[in-house]
Design an enzyme around this catalytic site. Sequence first.
Site, PDB file in Angstrom:
ATOM      1  N   SER A  13       0.823  -1.203   0.000  1.00  0.00           N
ATOM      2  CA  SER A  13       0.000   0.000   0.000  1.00  0.00           C
ATOM      3  C   SER A  13       0.860   1.258   0.000  1.00  0.00           C
ATOM      4  CB  SER A  13      -0.944   0.002   1.204  1.00  0.00           C
ATOM      5  OG  SER A  13      -0.239  -0.064   2.427  1.00  0.00           O
ATOM      6  N   CYS A 101     -14.300  -8.202   4.143  1.00  0.00           N
ATOM      7  CA  CYS A 101     -13.741  -6.895   4.477  1.00  0.00           C
ATOM      8  C   CYS A 101     -13.645  -6.006   3.241  1.00  0.00           C
ATOM      9  CB  CYS A 101     -12.373  -7.060   5.120  1.00  0.00           C
ATOM     10  SG  CYS A 101     -11.602  -5.515   5.666  1.00  0.00           S
ATOM     11  N   GLY A 125      -3.144  -1.309  -2.332  1.00  0.00           N
ATOM     12  CA  GLY A 125      -1.999  -2.107  -2.759  1.00  0.00           C
ATOM     13  C   GLY A 125      -2.375  -3.495  -3.241  1.00  0.00           C
ATOM     14  N   CYS A 198      -6.660 -11.386  10.351  1.00  0.00           N
ATOM     15  CA  CYS A 198      -6.048 -10.300  11.119  1.00  0.00           C
ATOM     16  C   CYS A 198      -6.536 -10.240  12.555  1.00  0.00           C
ATOM     17  CB  CYS A 198      -6.284  -8.964  10.421  1.00  0.00           C
ATOM     18  SG  CYS A 198      -7.994  -8.383  10.410  1.00  0.00           S
TER      19      CYS A 198
END
Length: 391
Positions: A13, A101, A125, A198
């Site tokens: 990113s 997400c 990214g 995550c």
Amino acid sequence: MRVLAAMSGGVDSAVAAARAAEAGHDVTGIHLALSRNPASYRSGARGCCTIEDSNDARRAADVIGIPFYVWDLSEEFHAEVVEDFMDSYAAGLTPNPCLRCNEKIKFAAVLDRALALGFDAVATGHYAVLTENPAGLVEMHRSVDAGKDQSYVLGVLDQSQLRHSLFPLGDTPKSQVRAEAAARGLLVADKPDSHDICFVADGDNAGWLREKLGDRAPNDGGAIVDDATGEELGRHEGTYAYTIGQRKGLRIGRPAPDGKPRYVLDIEPVSGTVRVGPREGLAVDGLEADRPRWCDVPLAPTPAGPAVLEGEDVTVQLRAHGAEHRARVVVSGDPAAPTDEHRVDVELLEHASGIAPGQAVVVYAGSRVVGSATITATRRVATRERAGAPA
């Protein structure tokens, strides 16, 4: 063009934001604070979204020379992604939270807010390629770096979202992205890629679910049975701890008669039954899916019949970084109903293995992403053969 660059704190990113700025766009960097407790969302290279990541993103923005802000989307993330993950496992499904997400947070909540603030596009990214075809539609294609291609988790994006998206890295191999980051003086050039889910910091999905589900994970669990004979082989504490294709951690206590490993073949959350059997029992030759989302031209049934997508270059991908399978895709339902209420039936021309309801099926025509749907049921070859149906 005013561009909002979503900066996770990783190398991809950061380089994407730098390229957008170098291309002459008016770029503003943002970092998404997705955790209610940032310290709990990362362990080593696992996960993302921590204070450490926020600081890395801020330093990268300083080097690039762009404004930087942190957006707190933790409530939205918990409601749309974490809760969905728990609900899906409690229902015996195997969800993909990264895909969710992208759909609900990065390209819905973020993009909607960006457009409301006067930005023209969101840059990320992700490794995928966007092109415009002669009809003026934005097409999404696979990245040139097959090992990093992320078009599968982007298959939920529709045309309105793709028109306001930038993926500056889609035409570049990852090794070159790291080299470019170093040349630009970005300290994240050698930062490890995040992996796994995550919000499960240690990678122990079953342990995390056991803690979070509470009364949705009954202690008495259910039976682990042999798929062919129906014999009970053991007990478990909750179906949430199992996924289709799982081999380790079955806790059966005795080997199969032929000495070969057993695999989870099916999960029945209502009865709490987990069915196990040989590896060949995982073979699937078809699947059903719902809630389709189409990237460019919607596939919708007409009064004359269902929409059919087939040909030499029609393939489906059934998991992130999984293999492609040649397929015939049929979309049916009420022609007057919204597209996401239609049903998708996929005939696999080559058997797939270990596919679970809850996963996404992403449809491709060559390298172009057609769209995606959520798998609701699979057709196992072994079950059909036992029932006397042709293989």
